[in-house]
Design a protein around this motif. Structure first.
Motif, PDB file in Angstrom:
ATOM      1  N   LEU A 120      18.418  22.815  -5.975  1.00 42.35           N
ATOM      2  CA  LEU A 120      19.354  21.799  -6.464  1.00 42.35           C
ATOM      3  C   LEU A 120      19.203  21.579  -7.971  1.00 42.35           C
ATOM      4  N   GLU A 121      18.022  21.896  -8.509  1.00 42.56           N
ATOM      5  CA  GLU A 121      17.731  21.744  -9.940  1.00 42.56           C
ATOM      6  C   GLU A 121      18.060  20.335 -10.444  1.00 42.56           C
ATOM      7  N   LEU A 122      17.600  19.347  -9.703  1.00 46.80           N
ATOM      8  CA  LEU A 122      17.805  17.948 -10.078  1.00 46.80           C
ATOM      9  C   LEU A 122      16.696  17.496 -11.019  1.00 46.80           C
ATOM     10  N   PRO A 123      16.952  16.494 -11.847  1.00 48.67           N
ATOM     11  CA  PRO A 123      15.883  15.954 -12.702  1.00 48.67           C
ATOM     12  C   PRO A 123      14.717  15.467 -11.841  1.00 48.67           C
ATOM     13  N   GLU A 124      13.495  15.736 -12.296  1.00 49.97           N
ATOM     14  CA  GLU A 124      12.294  15.385 -11.528  1.00 49.97           C
ATOM     15  C   GLU A 124      12.246  13.918 -11.130  1.00 49.97           C
ATOM     16  N   ASP A 125      12.724  13.029 -11.998  1.00 50.55           N
ATOM     17  CA  ASP A 125      12.655  11.601 -11.695  1.00 50.55           C
ATOM     18  C   ASP A 125      13.674  11.186 -10.631  1.00 50.55           C
TER      19      ASP A 125
ATOM     20  N   GLY B  10       0.798  -1.210   0.000  1.00 52.23           N
ATOM     21  CA  GLY B  10       0.000   0.000   0.000  1.00 52.23           C
ATOM     22  C   GLY B  10       0.839   1.273   0.000  1.00 52.23           C
ATOM     23  N   LEU B  11       2.064   1.174  -0.510  1.00 52.31           N
ATOM     24  CA  LEU B  11       2.974   2.314  -0.575  1.00 52.31           C
ATOM     25  C   LEU B  11       3.024   2.859  -1.996  1.00 52.31           C
ATOM     26  N   VAL B  12       3.490   4.090  -2.125  1.00 48.18           N
ATOM     27  CA  VAL B  12       3.675   4.699  -3.431  1.00 48.18           C
ATOM     28  C   VAL B  12       5.129   4.441  -3.837  1.00 48.18           C
ATOM     29  N   PRO B  13       5.364   3.567  -4.832  1.00 43.38           N
ATOM     30  CA  PRO B  13       6.741   3.200  -5.170  1.00 43.38           C
ATOM     31  C   PRO B  13       7.520   4.355  -5.802  1.00 43.38           C
ATOM     32  N   THR B  14       8.812   4.418  -5.467  1.00 45.12           N
ATOM     33  CA  THR B  14       9.689   5.406  -6.075  1.00 45.12           C
ATOM     34  C   THR B  14      11.101   4.857  -6.159  1.00 45.12           C
ATOM     35  N   ASP B  15      11.762   5.182  -7.264  1.00 52.65           N
ATOM     36  CA  ASP B  15      13.175   4.826  -7.403  1.00 52.65           C
ATOM     37  C   ASP B  15      14.032   6.098  -7.389  1.00 52.65           C
ATOM     38  N   ALA B  16      13.488   7.189  -6.814  1.00 51.16           N
ATOM     39  CA  ALA B  16      14.205   8.459  -6.735  1.00 51.16           C
ATOM     40  C   ALA B  16      15.474   8.300  -5.898  1.00 51.16           C
ATOM     41  N   GLY B  17      16.511   9.011  -6.288  1.00 52.84           N
ATOM     42  CA  GLY B  17      17.774   8.972  -5.558  1.00 52.84           C
ATOM     43  C   GLY B  17      17.811   9.905  -4.365  1.00 52.84           C
ATOM     44  N   LEU B  18      16.865  10.859  -4.307  1.00 55.13           N
ATOM     45  CA  LEU B  18      16.730  11.767  -3.167  1.00 55.13           C
ATOM     46  C   LEU B  18      15.276  11.752  -2.740  1.00 55.13           C
ATOM     47  N   ILE B  19      15.036  11.328  -1.516  1.00 52.08           N
ATOM     48  CA  ILE B  19      13.708  11.353  -0.927  1.00 52.08           C
ATOM     49  C   ILE B  19      13.778  12.344   0.220  1.00 52.08           C
ATOM     50  N   TYR B  20      12.809  13.266   0.255  1.00 46.70           N
ATOM     51  CA  TYR B  20      12.881  14.299   1.281  1.00 46.70           C
ATOM     52  C   TYR B  20      11.523  14.581   1.890  1.00 46.70           C
TER      53      TYR B  20
ATOM     54  N   ARG C 161      24.420  19.258  -4.366  1.00 44.46           N
ATOM     55  CA  ARG C 161      24.221  18.841  -5.758  1.00 44.46           C
ATOM     56  C   ARG C 161      25.415  18.010  -6.235  1.00 44.46           C
ATOM     57  N   GLY C 162      26.613  18.490  -5.993  1.00 42.10           N
ATOM     58  CA  GLY C 162      27.811  17.757  -6.412  1.00 42.10           C
ATOM     59  C   GLY C 162      27.930  16.406  -5.746  1.00 42.10           C
ATOM     60  N   GLY C 163      27.595  16.346  -4.449  1.00 43.08           N
ATOM     61  CA  GLY C 163      27.654  15.068  -3.739  1.00 43.08           C
ATOM     62  C   GLY C 163      26.665  14.065  -4.266  1.00 43.08           C
ATOM     63  N   LEU C 164      25.445  14.513  -4.522  1.00 43.56           N
ATOM     64  CA  LEU C 164      24.416  13.601  -5.053  1.00 43.56           C
ATOM     65  C   LEU C 164      24.776  13.134  -6.448  1.00 43.56           C
ATOM     66  N   GLU C 165      25.216  14.056  -7.296  1.00 48.83           N
ATOM     67  CA  GLU C 165      25.588  13.674  -8.655  1.00 48.83           C
ATOM     68  C   GLU C 165      26.751  12.671  -8.639  1.00 48.83           C
TER      69      GLU C 165
END
Length: 155
Positions: free
Chosen positions: A42-47, A17-27, A147-151
């Motif tokens: 951060l201007e990260l891609p929406e996905d 019953g969860l909303v699945p996500t494969d996002a690299g940043l969850i906040y 941003r640099g760390g996540l990328e």
């Protein structure tokens, strides 16, 4: 909270019953939207980005891939209540703890020793690094570093 030992026993997010996500940043961001505004900068891609629901009655997200969690610190940084309830609900799902790779915390330096306490609590309980801390909506330098760390993690 502990990290799931065997990913082979993980049930699908939909089955729980969860909303699945494969996002690299969850906040999580409260109604003040401080954390949300930081994420926008951060201007990260929406996905690559997913926001936890503001209302705890709503279904939470179900992580399906490695991610970094970003959260504000609540309660004046005094301990009880430092981690938002929405984040606790999300991390109470074993699969979500399995996929977490690090935490980024925001806070208010007026909290003194409690500055970014939510990040320290999550880091310790989930056995992942506290990757970065920033105050309120962050500075341009904070945005560039995160941003640099996540990328770097994603490449």
């Amino acid at each position: 909270m502990t990290v799931a030992a065997d990913p082979g026993h993980i049930r699908s997010a939909e089955a729980q019953g969860l909303v699945p996500t494969d996002a690299g940043l969850i906040y999580f961001s409260s109604a003040s939207n401080y954390t949300h505004r930081f994420v926008e900068k951060l201007e990260l891609p929406e996905d690559r980005v997913a926001r936890l629901p503001l209302i705890t009655r709503e279904p939470t997200l179900g992580a399906t891939a490695p991610y970094v969690l970003m959260t504000p610190t609540y309660g004046g940084g005094s301990g009880p209540g430092a981690v938002p309830k929405q984040v606790i609900k999300f991390l109470n799902v074993p699969e979500n703890r399995h996929w977490i790779r690090g935490v980024i915390a925001s806070g208010n330096t007026n909290f003194h020793e409690g500055y970014c306490l939510a990040g320290y609590i999550i880091s310790r309980k989930c056995q992942v690094p506290l990757m970065y801390k920033f105050e309120l909506m962050g500075t341009p330098d904070d945005v560039e570093r995160v941003r640099g760390g996540l990328e770097g993690l994603w490449t």
